[in-house]
Every structure is written in C-alpha cells, then in structure tokens.
Enzyme design. Structure first.
Site, short mmCIF file in Angstrom:
data_model
loop_
_atom_site.label_atom_id
_atom_site.label_comp_id
_atom_site.label_asym_id
_atom_site.label_seq_id
_atom_site.Cartn_x
_atom_site.Cartn_y
_atom_site.Cartn_z
N ARG A 45 56.88 65.28 81.41
CA ARG A 45 56.23 66.60 81.45
C ARG A 45 55.06 66.60 82.44
O ARG A 45 55.14 67.16 83.51
CB ARG A 45 55.77 66.99 80.03
CG ARG A 45 55.53 68.48 79.83
CD ARG A 45 54.24 69.01 80.35
NE ARG A 45 53.08 68.27 79.92
CZ ARG A 45 51.86 68.36 80.47
NH1 ARG A 45 51.63 69.20 81.45
NH2 ARG A 45 50.88 67.63 80.00
N ASP A 46 53.97 65.95 82.09
CA ASP A 46 52.79 65.93 82.95
C ASP A 46 53.13 65.32 84.30
O ASP A 46 52.68 65.77 85.35
CB ASP A 46 51.68 65.10 82.26
CG ASP A 46 50.33 65.21 82.96
OD1 ASP A 46 49.41 64.48 82.57
OD2 ASP A 46 50.20 66.04 83.88
N HIS B 166 43.60 59.84 78.03
CA HIS B 166 44.58 60.24 79.04
C HIS B 166 43.89 60.07 80.39
O HIS B 166 43.25 61.00 80.88
CB HIS B 166 44.96 61.70 78.78
CG HIS B 166 46.03 62.24 79.66
ND1 HIS B 166 47.28 62.59 79.19
CD2 HIS B 166 46.07 62.49 81.00
CE1 HIS B 166 48.02 63.05 80.19
NE2 HIS B 166 47.31 63.01 81.29
N HIS C 15 43.41 59.30 84.40
CA HIS C 15 44.05 59.39 85.70
C HIS C 15 43.51 58.29 86.59
O HIS C 15 42.35 57.87 86.47
CB HIS C 15 43.80 60.78 86.31
CG HIS C 15 44.78 61.79 85.79
ND1 HIS C 15 44.98 63.02 86.38
CD2 HIS C 15 45.63 61.76 84.74
CE1 HIS C 15 45.91 63.69 85.70
NE2 HIS C 15 46.31 62.95 84.71
N CYS D 88 47.64 64.02 91.81
CA CYS D 88 46.50 64.84 91.40
C CYS D 88 46.55 66.14 92.19
O CYS D 88 46.51 66.11 93.42
CB CYS D 88 45.20 64.09 91.69
SG CYS D 88 43.75 65.03 91.26
N ASN E 230 48.29 60.34 87.26
CA ASN E 230 48.48 59.60 86.01
C ASN E 230 48.51 58.10 86.21
O ASN E 230 48.99 57.60 87.22
CB ASN E 230 49.82 60.01 85.38
CG ASN E 230 49.76 61.37 84.73
OD1 ASN E 230 48.91 61.61 83.88
ND2 ASN E 230 50.63 62.27 85.15
#
Lengths: 325, 338
Positions: free
Chosen positions: B51-52, B243, B245, B276, B285
């Site tokens: 998803r992300d 979460h 990055h 990003c 990520n």
C-alpha cells in the site's frame, strides 16, 4: 533546491536546542565526536576509476575547509598492489595543510613509513586483522607476523615523534572465517595499543555487524583498551552502519570513521555499498546535539565534487535527499 | 574475491541458519545476554509495501502483480500486510483496483490485511469488499493535514471518529497513523507535545494501535527519543508503532532507539518500496529486509523468513523495473544465493 538544503541545516541546529534533554533514550552520549574522514584513502582505494592527483588534492582541500579535523590522505603502499595510491608523494606534497587538521597516511611496513615521513607525513596508520585467514589473504602473513612487522614501524615512529593509529579489520565478521571472536579482536587491539598506537579503529570490514554483535565486541575490547582510545569504522553493506555507530556512542565511543559520499564499495560483494557516508553520520550526530565541528553543506559540496569526478551517484542519503538534480 | 558462506548465511533465514549451524543458536543467545535485556523479545513487523510502498511508486502496477506480491509476502511469516487503500481513485490511481486486490488475494490465517479508509465512504466500500481491519491517517502538522487531505487536524479527527465508531460496532479493529511525527515538509520541526496530543485522541477514540510516522525521514535518534518520551506519557508503548522513512539514512538508528524505549511494532516496506514524494529521487520507506537483518542479528524474534522477503522484493523490483532499496538484498545478490 538551495532552500531545501538550508532547511536541513537549520533543522539540524534547531533540533540541537530541542533535543539536548532526554536525547538519548536514557543513555549518556558524548558531547563531542571526532570524525575521521577516510574518503580520500579508504574510499578512493576501493573505487574502480583511477582518480587524477589534482582531483584527490582538491578533494582533500575541500574536506579541510569543511571542518573535519582528521583526513586520511593517502597510503604508502606499493603501487603494484594499490595503483590508486601510486601518487602518494604528489598528493602528500600537493595538499594545503590546514592548521589544526591531521592528515594520517597508511604505512604497512618500515619502507612505507620512511617514504611517508620523507614526503612530509606527520601521522601514520597501520592495519591489523582480527581474522587469521583475512590476514593471510590480504597481506600474505599471519596476524602475529603482521604485528611483528608493525612493531618495527611503531618503534621508528616513536623515535621520530610521529603518532600512530591502529586499525583492526573484521571485528564483527570475516568474509572467509565468518564469525570472529570478540576476545580475538580485544587481543589484537590490545597489542596495537601496547605497541604505542594512540587510537585503535575497529572495522566492520564487510558490514555484517548488528547492534548486538557491536555491543559484545566493544565490551570485550574496552576491557583491554580504554574506551577513549577506541574508534569505530562501520561499513554500510547491510545498511547497519548508523545503528551500529549509535550503539558505539552509547557505549562511550567518541571517534567515528566515515567516508564522504560513502566512497568505497565493498570489495567482497560487488555492487554492494561499503563505507558509511560522512554526511549521514554528521546528520545523525548533529540531530543528537553532538558537536563535530563539521560544516554539513561544505561537506556535501566536497561529496558532490568527487562524485562528479568519478561520474557516479553519491551513496549518502542526506546528499540524495537534498539534491534535486 | 572470497566466498563467504558463513557470513553470507547471516542474511538468510534464521531458521535455515539454525538448522545448518546449531552452534549459532547458542551464540545468538549469548548475544542476547550481552544486550542486557533492554530490547523486546519479539517485534511485530507491519509490512506496508503493497500500500504505502506502491502508492508512492511512479509506475502503475497491474492488479495481478499486486496480488502476487501480497501472496508471496503472506508466505514469509509477516503477521500484518497492509493490502490496499479505499481512497478515491481520482486522488490515488495506483489504488484504483482496491476491491479487486482485496477480493483476489489468498488470505493466510496467520496474517492480517488492514486497508486504509480515509472516510465513511471508503470504510463502507472496504467492508463490502471483505476488509476485516482498517486504518485511518491523521497528522501532527496542521499545514500537512490541509495540503494532504484538505482539512484541519480537528476536522480529520471528526471524520475518523465516524469511521472508528462504525468499525467498533462491527468489531473491525482500527489502526491509527500520525504523520509528520518528527518533522513536516512545510512547518519544519513539530512539537512532541503536539504529536502526543493527536496520538492520544486517536487512541482514545478507539484505535488499538497508533503508528508514528517520520514522513519525510528527517528524524534522528535524538528527536525520536524526545517524541516517544512525550507520547508514552499519554499512550502505553504496547499500543505504539514506529514508521520510519530512510530519506536521510536515519531509519535503522531511529528504530533502534524506539526499541530501546520499549516500542515493539515496526512498519517497513519490502525492498524499501515507495520513494519520498517531497524530495524527488530520495528514498522513502525503510526496507523490511534491512530491519529484519538488524532484529535477527540482535536475537529479536519476528517470525519472518528473511530469504522469502528478499524473494518477494526481487519479484516486485523486476515487475517495477527498478533496483531494490534494500542494502541486504543488494549485498545478498552478490553472494550467489539466488
């Protein structure tokens, strides 16, 4: 793009104010960390493209302007073995030596040491291994034999009043032997220290270490060598470098080796990354409120310069994030 | 060049390693003791790649590829895989096939498949498509909230309240996300107390877990520790996740800090999928492979088979015609263990 870069630097100093309390999850971190910049030597040595002497000199000069206090300039090793460092004398004599900055050079034996001093070196470095197989494959002799060779160098250096830095490679794993015993690392570190090395840099040569192994190894070594004489030299081949450096800082280490733009791939895993990027280390340290004396934008300029000359992309994530090209 | 079987195997599955090298289990136990028990014994990995990750990839990915990716990830031991997003396809074309994906994946009984639901409309569609867990996305930055979802933080929380209430009635767990927890692309640094406020609101509304997102990756262990310190005052660590990055290369160091502070849930993305959107060309990520390598190296259990994750990463990178962002996958590709 200039705007974004300024923001990063501003945030760095802004965070300095805001993170000084409770900054380290309960562990005390050093107030100041000395960065040992190994890009011009360890970095370039492991780059395939042979770099012209003027480029090397200009890189070192730019790094001197960026506030780094130690810049490993070159290596007095036989050009037969390391063609990249064949211009060692020219580089040594061509760089502008900034006052207060140290420019150590590698000297694998007495011959190299004498040539280095002749060319004006004021500090040298010697390279031991914590793995027998690695020592044999890399410099064609056992660990003991290599230490005997180094003792000749440290004696001569003492007489000449030249400080010596010791390196131990394979401290968290060896490409041939696999796991390396922390006690073996401690033994080799202790011998280099007793021989007269003022500082011992512990190298995770193939980057396989994780915070667990780093903790265990540092515990063993710091029983034999005072922690303020220790440095960590982490490779980022498995992406673990910054986490490993953080653990080392939490254990009292305050000297960190790194390479501008993350120069220098891993010779044991083609295409994989090697040295940790100085920009990324400095970003983390500044974000922790730790002083380094390094000017990050100037450092990034040096990184951009050498990457252009090598016609390659930077391995530094900070540089990638702030460059919009 | 040497071949380095033992060291290389360091990056293969934990279970495989133990089989081949029984002495390793003892060594890892010794490593654990050396860590002076400051780390969780087990860390739950929430895989956000499908998803992300995909949402932030430029290339449109065919539905079949998404399904295969999720199915491969389901075989790795990952306990949670964020499958898709029930957001308007106008805004996020990559997620236009949300219903098809959710209905076609093979759902393993050991895995949960949360989906994003920004509002009631999305929630209802998700439930109709068979979703059994959903997620809502708040922000700690007013400007980011306005620019991203066109409303203030307060307004967004009102919207989520509706979703969370309805989800509660239908016994569907809701996970909350707070973005810009360590910095905002518009506002710069974000006060940790503000983050804590938003997290608290989501938790009190009924989110069983809140994931704290360093949306642009600017955080460092210092700001992570400070933020967690504030948030932990309001919400128990067992209900928190990080979460991170990797845009500035800080992710693993930040995750390590979070673990030292008692967090035991970590979001990551296979192959480091998802750049990003605020810094072109920069990474986003953190890679699941690199996180697993660190955790396993520290003797922390995850239940995940690293080599299978690497395979899933190889698959999606081939499909996207791009290189992996995972350093472990890059290094391992040179080891000849294909």
């Amino acid at each position: 793009s200039g705007e974004v870069r300024v923001n990063v630097v501003e945030w760095g100093s802004g965070f300095l104010m805001s993170v000084q309390d409770g900054a380290s999850a309960g562990k005390t971190l050093p107030e100041r960390v000395k960065i040992v910049e190994v890009g011009p030597r360890d970095g370039l040595q492991n780059e395939k493209t042979v770099v012209p002497s003027e480029v090397k000199i200009h890189l070192i000069d730019m790094l001197s302007e960026a506030g780094l206090s130690v810049i490993e300039a070159t290596s007095f090793v036989s050009p037969k073995w390391v063609p990249q460092m064949a211009d060692q004398v020219e580089v040594m004599m061509g760089i502008h030596r900034r006052p207060g900055v140290s420019y150590p050079v590698l000297t694998p034996n007495l011959k190299g040491f004498l040539a280095a001093v002749n060319a004006g070196a004021a500090e040298v470095a010697i390279f031991g291994a914590a793995s027998e197989l690695f020592s044999k494959k890399n410099i064609n002799c056992s660990v003991d034999e290599s230490l005997q060779r180094f003792e000749v160098v440290t004696k001569a250096a003492k007489e000449a009043g030249v400080p010596v830095r010791g390196y131990v490679s394979c401290v968290l794993g060896c490409p041939y032997e696999g796991k390396v015993s922390p006690d073996k690392v401690a033994q080799v570190a202790k011998r280099l220290y007793s021989m007269g090395c003022y500082e011992i840099s512990l190298g995770d040569t193939i980057g396989v270490g994780t915070p667990g192994g780093m903790t265990e190894m540092l515990q063993a070594v710091s029983r034999e060598v005072p922690v303020n004489a220790l440095a960590v030299h982490c490779h980022d081949t498995y992406g673990q470098a910054l986490a490993n450096i953080l653990i080392a800082l939490q254990m009292g280490i305050s000297v960190v080796d790194s390479s501008v733009a993350g120069l220098g791939g891993c010779p044991y895993a083609q295409g994989a990354s090697g040295n940790v990027a100085t920009e990324d280390v400095v970003y983390m340290l500044h974000g922790l409120g730790i002083q380094t004396g390094v000017d990050l934008p100037k450092l990034m300029d040096a990184g951009a310069f050498i990457c252009r000359s090598l016609n390659k992309k930077t391995s530094s994530k900070v540089a990638q994030a702030t460059c919009k090209l | 060049m040497g071949n380095f079987p033992t060291t290389v195997k360091h990056c293969l599955s934990y279970e495989e390693l133990i089989q081949d090298y029984p002495w390793l289990a003892r060594w890892l136990q010794e490593e654990k003791r050396a860590l002076t028990h400051e780390y969780p014994e087990y860390v739950k990995i929430v895989e956000v790649g499908p998803r992300d990750g995909l949402q932030n990839e430029k290339e449109m990915v065919p539905t079949g590829v998404k399904i295969q990716l999720i199915d491969m990830l389901s075989e790795t031991g990952l306990p949670v895989i964020e499958a898709t997003s029930f957001v308007s396809s106008k805004w996020v074309p990559q997620m236009a096939d949300h219903t098809e994906v959710l209905q076609a994946i093979h759902r393993s009984s050991h895995v949960r498949y949360p989906v994003l639901t920004p509002n009631m409309h999305g929630f209802q569609d998700a439930v109709a498509a068979g979703a059994t867990e959903v997620a809502v996305f708040g922000s700690a930055s007013e400007t980011f909230s306005r620019k991203n979802i066109n409303c203030s933080i307060d307004e967004s929380i009102l919207r989520f309240e509706e979703v969370i209430c309805t989800a509660k009635q239908r016994q569907i767990p809701v996970r909350g996300y707070v973005s810009c927890a360590l910095g905002c692309p518009y506002e710069g640094p974000i006060e940790s107390t503000k983050v804590a406020e938003v997290v608290k609101r989501l938790y009190e509304l009924g989110c069983y877990e809140v994931s704290l997102g360093d949306t642009i990756g600017v955080g460092t262990p210092g700001s992570m520790a400070k933020m967690l310190h504030s948030v932990k005052k309001e919400v128990p660590s067992s209900a928190l996740a990080v979460h991170c990055h990797d845009t500035y290369g800080q992710a693993l160091a930040n995750i390590l800090t979070a673990l030292q502070m008692g967090i035991c849930t970590v979001d990551s993305s296979v192959a480091g999928l998802g750049g990003c959107p605020y810094a072109q060309g920069a990474s986003g990520n953190v890679s699941t492979e690199d996180v697993l390598y660190m955790l396993h190296g520290m003797g922390i259990k995850t239940g995940v088979d690293l080599s299978k994750v690497i395979e899933a990463g190889d698959f999606i990178c081939k499909a996207l015609n791009r290189k992996t962002n995972s350093k472990v996958a890059q290094a391992r590709a040179q080891c000849g263990y294909n």
